[in-house]
Design a protein around this motif. Structure first.
Motif, PDB file in Angstrom:
ATOM      1  N   GLY A 175      73.735  36.844  36.132  1.00  0.00           N
ATOM      2  CA  GLY A 175      73.076  35.677  36.716  1.00  0.00           C
ATOM      3  C   GLY A 175      72.228  36.027  37.929  1.00  0.00           C
ATOM      4  O   GLY A 175      71.095  35.537  38.064  1.00  0.00           O
ATOM      5  N   VAL A 176      72.756  36.878  38.803  1.00  0.00           N
ATOM      6  CA  VAL A 176      71.994  37.271  39.990  1.00  0.00           C
ATOM      7  C   VAL A 176      70.773  38.096  39.595  1.00  0.00           C
ATOM      8  O   VAL A 176      69.681  37.922  40.148  1.00  0.00           O
ATOM      9  CB  VAL A 176      72.886  38.066  40.968  1.00  0.00           C
ATOM     10  N   ARG A 177      70.942  39.001  38.640  1.00  0.00           N
ATOM     11  CA  ARG A 177      69.805  39.801  38.187  1.00  0.00           C
ATOM     12  C   ARG A 177      68.712  38.916  37.600  1.00  0.00           C
ATOM     13  O   ARG A 177      67.525  39.095  37.884  1.00  0.00           O
ATOM     14  CB  ARG A 177      70.248  40.828  37.133  1.00  0.00           C
ATOM     15  N   ALA A 178      69.116  37.954  36.768  1.00  0.00           N
ATOM     16  CA  ALA A 178      68.145  37.052  36.161  1.00  0.00           C
ATOM     17  C   ALA A 178      67.432  36.233  37.230  1.00  0.00           C
ATOM     18  O   ALA A 178      66.207  36.042  37.182  1.00  0.00           O
ATOM     19  CB  ALA A 178      68.838  36.137  35.151  1.00  0.00           C
ATOM     20  N   PHE A 179      68.190  35.733  38.204  1.00  0.00           N
ATOM     21  CA  PHE A 179      67.604  34.955  39.300  1.00  0.00           C
ATOM     22  C   PHE A 179      66.580  35.788  40.072  1.00  0.00           C
ATOM     23  O   PHE A 179      65.475  35.330  40.383  1.00  0.00           O
ATOM     24  CB  PHE A 179      68.716  34.489  40.236  1.00  0.00           C
ATOM     25  N   SER A 180      66.933  37.036  40.368  1.00  0.00           N
ATOM     26  CA  SER A 180      66.029  37.915  41.107  1.00  0.00           C
ATOM     27  C   SER A 180      64.735  38.173  40.334  1.00  0.00           C
ATOM     28  O   SER A 180      63.645  38.175  40.912  1.00  0.00           O
ATOM     29  CB  SER A 180      66.732  39.246  41.408  1.00  0.00           C
ATOM     30  N   ILE A 181      64.864  38.361  39.022  1.00  0.00           N
ATOM     31  CA  ILE A 181      63.680  38.629  38.198  1.00  0.00           C
ATOM     32  C   ILE A 181      62.759  37.421  38.154  1.00  0.00           C
ATOM     33  O   ILE A 181      61.537  37.545  38.254  1.00  0.00           O
ATOM     34  CB  ILE A 181      64.111  39.044  36.779  1.00  0.00           C
ATOM     35  N   VAL A 182      63.358  36.250  38.001  1.00  0.00           N
ATOM     36  CA  VAL A 182      62.549  35.020  37.972  1.00  0.00           C
ATOM     37  C   VAL A 182      61.814  34.836  39.297  1.00  0.00           C
ATOM     38  O   VAL A 182      60.630  34.474  39.324  1.00  0.00           O
ATOM     39  CB  VAL A 182      63.445  33.799  37.661  1.00  0.00           C
ATOM     40  N   ILE A 183      62.495  35.092  40.408  1.00  0.00           N
ATOM     41  CA  ILE A 183      61.858  35.000  41.720  1.00  0.00           C
ATOM     42  C   ILE A 183      60.706  35.992  41.822  1.00  0.00           C
ATOM     43  O   ILE A 183      59.611  35.670  42.321  1.00  0.00           O
ATOM     44  CB  ILE A 183      62.879  35.268  42.852  1.00  0.00           C
ATOM     45  N   ASN A 184      60.921  37.202  41.330  1.00  0.00           N
ATOM     46  CA  ASN A 184      59.885  38.229  41.380  1.00  0.00           C
ATOM     47  C   ASN A 184      58.654  37.807  40.593  1.00  0.00           C
ATOM     48  O   ASN A 184      57.517  37.916  41.068  1.00  0.00           O
ATOM     49  CB  ASN A 184      60.448  39.545  40.815  1.00  0.00           C
ATOM     50  N   TRP A 199      55.189  42.764  48.094  1.00  0.00           N
ATOM     51  CA  TRP A 199      55.782  41.656  48.836  1.00  0.00           C
ATOM     52  C   TRP A 199      56.649  40.793  47.918  1.00  0.00           C
ATOM     53  O   TRP A 199      57.716  40.297  48.330  1.00  0.00           O
ATOM     54  CB  TRP A 199      54.691  40.807  49.494  1.00  0.00           C
ATOM     55  N   ALA A 200      56.218  40.607  46.669  1.00  0.00           N
ATOM     56  CA  ALA A 200      57.010  39.838  45.704  1.00  0.00           C
ATOM     57  C   ALA A 200      58.342  40.526  45.436  1.00  0.00           C
ATOM     58  O   ALA A 200      59.389  39.875  45.327  1.00  0.00           O
ATOM     59  CB  ALA A 200      56.227  39.669  44.404  1.00  0.00           C
ATOM     60  N   ASN A 201      58.314  41.852  45.352  1.00  0.00           N
ATOM     61  CA  ASN A 201      59.560  42.594  45.142  1.00  0.00           C
ATOM     62  C   ASN A 201      60.482  42.490  46.357  1.00  0.00           C
ATOM     63  O   ASN A 201      61.708  42.405  46.206  1.00  0.00           O
ATOM     64  CB  ASN A 201      59.246  44.057  44.842  1.00  0.00           C
ATOM     65  N   ILE A 202      59.895  42.513  47.554  1.00  0.00           N
ATOM     66  CA  ILE A 202      60.702  42.334  48.763  1.00  0.00           C
ATOM     67  C   ILE A 202      61.368  40.969  48.755  1.00  0.00           C
ATOM     68  O   ILE A 202      62.574  40.837  49.040  1.00  0.00           O
ATOM     69  CB  ILE A 202      59.836  42.510  50.022  1.00  0.00           C
ATOM     70  N   GLY A 203      60.597  39.943  48.401  1.00  0.00           N
ATOM     71  CA  GLY A 203      61.147  38.595  48.347  1.00  0.00           C
ATOM     72  C   GLY A 203      62.267  38.465  47.331  1.00  0.00           C
ATOM     73  O   GLY A 203      63.304  37.839  47.604  1.00  0.00           O
ATOM     74  N   ALA A 204      62.080  39.081  46.157  1.00  0.00           N
ATOM     75  CA  ALA A 204      63.105  39.009  45.111  1.00  0.00           C
ATOM     76  C   ALA A 204      64.365  39.763  45.528  1.00  0.00           C
ATOM     77  O   ALA A 204      65.491  39.295  45.295  1.00  0.00           O
ATOM     78  CB  ALA A 204      62.548  39.580  43.811  1.00  0.00           C
ATOM     79  N   SER A 205      64.192  40.936  46.148  1.00  0.00           N
ATOM     80  CA  SER A 205      65.351  41.720  46.594  1.00  0.00           C
ATOM     81  C   SER A 205      66.110  40.990  47.696  1.00  0.00           C
ATOM     82  O   SER A 205      67.348  40.993  47.724  1.00  0.00           O
ATOM     83  CB  SER A 205      64.901  43.093  47.094  1.00  0.00           C
ATOM     84  N   LEU A 206      65.371  40.365  48.603  1.00  0.00           N
ATOM     85  CA  LEU A 206      66.007  39.600  49.676  1.00  0.00           C
ATOM     86  C   LEU A 206      66.753  38.401  49.118  1.00  0.00           C
ATOM     87  O   LEU A 206      67.880  38.095  49.539  1.00  0.00           O
ATOM     88  CB  LEU A 206      64.955  39.156  50.689  1.00  0.00           C
ATOM     89  N   ALA A 207      66.150  37.712  48.152  1.00  0.00           N
ATOM     90  CA  ALA A 207      66.805  36.567  47.516  1.00  0.00           C
ATOM     91  C   ALA A 207      68.094  37.001  46.833  1.00  0.00           C
ATOM     92  O   ALA A 207      69.124  36.317  46.913  1.00  0.00           O
ATOM     93  CB  ALA A 207      65.862  35.915  46.507  1.00  0.00           C
ATOM     94  N   SER A 208      68.043  38.155  46.164  1.00  0.00           N
ATOM     95  CA  SER A 208      69.235  38.680  45.506  1.00  0.00           C
ATOM     96  C   SER A 208      70.333  38.979  46.514  1.00  0.00           C
ATOM     97  O   SER A 208      71.504  38.651  46.301  1.00  0.00           O
ATOM     98  CB  SER A 208      68.868  39.946  44.719  1.00  0.00           C
ATOM     99  N   LEU A 209      69.952  39.599  47.642  1.00  0.00           N
ATOM    100  CA  LEU A 209      70.937  39.942  48.668  1.00  0.00           C
ATOM    101  C   LEU A 209      71.578  38.684  49.251  1.00  0.00           C
ATOM    102  O   LEU A 209      72.776  38.662  49.556  1.00  0.00           O
ATOM    103  CB  LEU A 209      70.269  40.758  49.773  1.00  0.00           C
TER     104      LEU A 209
END
Length: 474
Positions: A150-159, A179-189
């Motif tokens: 679920g977290v991986r899927a959420f991070s990918i969608v955000i990216n 920057w999109a990858n930074i945002g997705a990684s931060l959201a995942s964290l």
């Protein structure tokens, strides 16, 4: 035991589904990039991500494997997590800071000139990703597969969403991909906060148990050269191409390279199921015969996928089925010729996965590092030899050659330590059928109707040669 195997299969399906989703969603960005980025811009981004892949191994330093090893046996698993998390955090702070400071020098060395800002953003991505990795590893250890997926899927969608927003809406240019990858990684964290903060709160920050730290780092460091060796096979072509033919050609190469994701999905799904399968059946009396039949079935199905993607994807990409929209922008069509080579490389990687049964069952897995280093050497040699003469087509050949070398080397080792009676005659016949199909398609000058007809008939031909190998049922 049956209950445990059933649970393993269920978890494999969940992890495998998240992997497939990740690859598919990332692939969806490829046509998007080819319409919003020039080949040179896309090439620079692809080269930076190749560097990120390599550096992530050094940033993580194998401490995820160390955590699995020590936490699985420790009475105080919480202490092991804290030591591992702080170890990764300290390592990432030091290495991330060095990468940020020396980004201009790294950019020059990597072949991107003054685009050092990309590497400064890469430092942030690496820092966040390795912290995420430790939390993900804890979920794996606790067998919380749905949370993980679920977290991986959420991070990918955000990216994906941030990529579209930054490029299509704000028109911020190629830097926005990072920057999109930074945002997705931060959201995942942030979503993983209950996992890591729940272990850290109430304890003195950076309270190191130096004895445990030493043991964990001693266990972890051998995974670094092994991880780097494995990644070199798939990413070393990018910096070589940058130096030899420039970032524009790297962009064209990368866009067409991504088409191989469809073959890689088949191999990845097989890999997820194959490892638990052969471990579960290793002690069966007919285990080796079963493993031999699995290779035959994989060869039949894999060769069909190989031909299907090689035959149809270039035509589909250039077709007008989607009106004025194409799967890959016309500026990138100069690399369509590498698609069959990339797909062939992934097919050989599937054979490599088949042959992994030998070192795993005999517990002689150290040889895998040397084989991947051999594959990396083959990739570097082929790239340096062919790219100056035939451009990115040489890089495509390097992918096919490197994975073929790895498969051949692992086959040789497996037959030495754990001989399997593979069905060589049937494999040879299937290979001839595959080559004959290619020859017939070329005879008709690659006509679409001929290729579709051949692909339709191909499973029937394979069945005629494999029907006697179908497993007997009671």
């Amino acid at each position: 035991m049956a209950k445990d195997i059933k649970r393993l299969g269920k978890e494999t399906l969940i992890y495998g589904t998240s992997t497939v989703l990740a690859r598919l969603l990332n692939f969806c960005l490829v046509p998007f990039y080819t319409y919003y980025l020039q080949p040179a811009q896309y090439g620079a981004i692809a080269t930076v991500f190749a560097a990120i892949a390599l550096l992530s191994v050094v940033f993580l330093f194998g401490l995820d494997q160390s955590y699995l090893r020590f936490a699985s046996e420790a009475e105080n698993k919480h202490k092991v997590f804290r030591q591992c998390f702080y170890g990764v955090l300290a390592n990432a702070l030091v290495l991330g800071g060095l990468l940020y400071i020396f980004a201009p020098e790294v950019s020059l060395w990597w072949g991107l000139g003054e685009n050092f800002g990309l590497f400064q953003l890469a430092a942030a991505i690496l820092f966040l990703d390795v912290l995420n990795m430790i939390a993900f590893t804890k979920l794996r250890l606790e067998r919380r597969a749905w949370y993980f997926a679920g977290v991986r899927a959420f991070s990918i969608v955000i990216n994906v969403a941030l990529n579209v927003f930054f490029l299509a809406v704000l028109h911020r240019g190629p830097n926005s991909i990072l920057w999109a990858n930074i945002g997705a990684s931060l959201a995942s964290l942030i979503v993983l906060t209950p996992v890591w903060w729940g272990e850290l709160k109430g304890h003195k920050p950076f309270a190191f148990d130096w004895t445990l730290q030493k043991e964990m780092w001693s266990f972890a460091w051998p995974f670094v050269p092994a991880g780097v060796a494995s990644l070199l096979v798939s990413v070393i072509d990018k910096p070589i191409l940058v130096h030899l033919v420039g970032t524009e050609q790297v962009g064209i190469y990368q866009a067409n390279f991504k088409i191989g994701v469809f073959m890689m999905l088949l191999v990845s799904m097989f890999d997820q199921a194959w490892r638990p399968f052969f471990l579960a059946h290793a002690k069966d009396n007919d285990a080796k015969d079963t493993f031999a039949k699995v290779l035959s079935f994989f060869f039949a199905l894999g060769s069909w996928f190989l031909l299907g993607i090689s035959f149809l994807m270039p035509d589909l990409i250039q077709s007008n089925l989607f009106g004025n929209f194409h799967l890959i922008g016309p500026d990138y069509w100069g690399g369509l010729s590498i698609i069959p080579l990339i797909v062939t490389g992934y097919f050989f990687y599937g054979l490599y996965i088949n042959f992994m049964v030998g070192p795993v069952i005999t517990k002689k897995t150290r040889v895998l590092m040397w084989i991947t280093l051999l594959g990396a050497a083959a990739s570097i040699t082929t790239n340096l030899t062919l790219v100056p003469h035939i451009g990115i087509l040489g890089a495509g050949w390097a992918v096919a050659v490197s994975y073929a070398v790895m498969a051949a080397a692992l086959f040789t080792f497996t037959q030495k330590v754990y001989p399997i009676p593979y069905e060589y005659k049937k494999l040879a016949v299937m290979l001839l059928v595959c080559l004959a199909t290619v020859g017939i398609a070329r005879y008709f000058n690659g006509a679409v109707w001929a290729k579709i007809t051949l692909l339709t008939l191909y499973p029937g031909w394979m069945y005629l040669f494999l029907r006697r190998t179908l497993p007997q049922t009671d």
